[in-house]
Design a protein around this motif. Structure first.
Motif: not given
Length: 282
Positions: A1-7
């Motif tokens: 999971m990318s950092w953008l999806d996590r945020v």
């Protein structure tokens, strides 16, 4: 999971609210977006440009008649007498129109009073197959006139039509003289026949009962004519004047008696009925 999806998943979003599809309405004249409720409270008239929107029979009855009026039954006629079929069968078109409208055809009558003045009010609904004049409309018009004669009161008709109903061919055109005879009977009985022209009133309806009233009233800006503007322009090979076939143009040229905004129509009809000797409530 990318950092953008996590945020994105960590941020709490409010639930999306469902908005009714009919909350807003766009004015067909000035393109102003209007609250549907406010538009309807203003009698379906745009508060910005004063465009008079098209309304159905039930809304017209509620606006013009006193409480306690009764909607008259629609006469029964033979349906699809010519077994007509184009892209659809005529019975299928009638079925679809009836599913989308509260009344069985384009003209509906009601018996009641306008500010105490007794009358029969007929209303054509453009939403029903363009308000087209077929055998059912002709029969309803005659029934309305006969009820007015029986009740010894005025017959008021609000017209809105694209003309004769093509699926009934020559039988639709026969409704023109049929309606004219009914008007003659009203005249012989000494009873008022008042026409309220609304948008649009065209074709065979204009060529018959729409222009035979003792008093001709029109709503502002409504289209009134027999043939279409392009047909006329191509025939005479001249550019037509600005506002040609609109209510105000016809008033200036003596074709109608008055142009009345919808908010004043009820009071105006009451005054006209007074002048013509309509009976008041006891």
């Amino acid at each position: 999971m990318s950092w953008l999806d996590r945020v994105r998943k960590s941020i709490p979003f409010a639930q999306k609210r469902d908005t009714p599809d009919n909350l807003w309405i766009k004015c067909p004249s000035c393109s102003e977006m209007l609250f549907t409720k406010e538009y309807e409270e203003n009698l379906n008239v745009c508060p910005r440009c004063e465009h008079h929107g098209r309304i159905g029979a039930d809304a017209r009855f509620a606006q013009l008649l006193d409480p306690g009026f009764s909607v008259l039954p629609s006469p029964k006629v033979k349906e699809d007498p010519l077994k007509f079929k184009d892209q659809k069968k005529y019975p299928d078109r009638l079925k679809a129109a009836r599913a989308a409208n509260p009344h069985p055809d384009a003209l509906t009558n009601a018996a009641g009073r306008i500010e105490g003045r007794k009358c029969v009010l007929g209303v054509q609904d453009f939403a029903f197959m363009g308000g087209s004049m077929g055998m059912a409309v002709g029969a309803a018009f005659v029934a309305g006139a006969e009820r007015a004669i029986k009740d010894k009161c005025a017959y008021v008709i609000c017209t809105a039509a694209g003309g004769a109903r093509m699926q009934e061919g020559i039988l639709s055109l026969m409704q023109m003289p049929k309606a004219t005879v009914a008007i003659s009977r009203l005249n012989r009985a000494g009873l008022p026949y008042i026409v309220v022209l609304t948008d649009p009133t065209t074709g065979g309806v204009t060529a018959s009962y729409a222009m035979l009233g003792d008093v001709q009233i029109a709503e502002p800006g409504c289209l009134i004519g027999f043939a279409g503007q392009r047909v006329i322009q191509d025939t005479i090979r001249e550019k037509l004047p600005e506002g040609f076939q609109r209510a105000e143009y016809l008033l200036d040229h003596g074709m109608i008696d008055m142009v009345v905004p919808r908010k004043d129509l009820r009071a105006t009809l009451a005054n006209v009925l007074d002048y013509l000797g309509a009976a008041k409530a006891a």
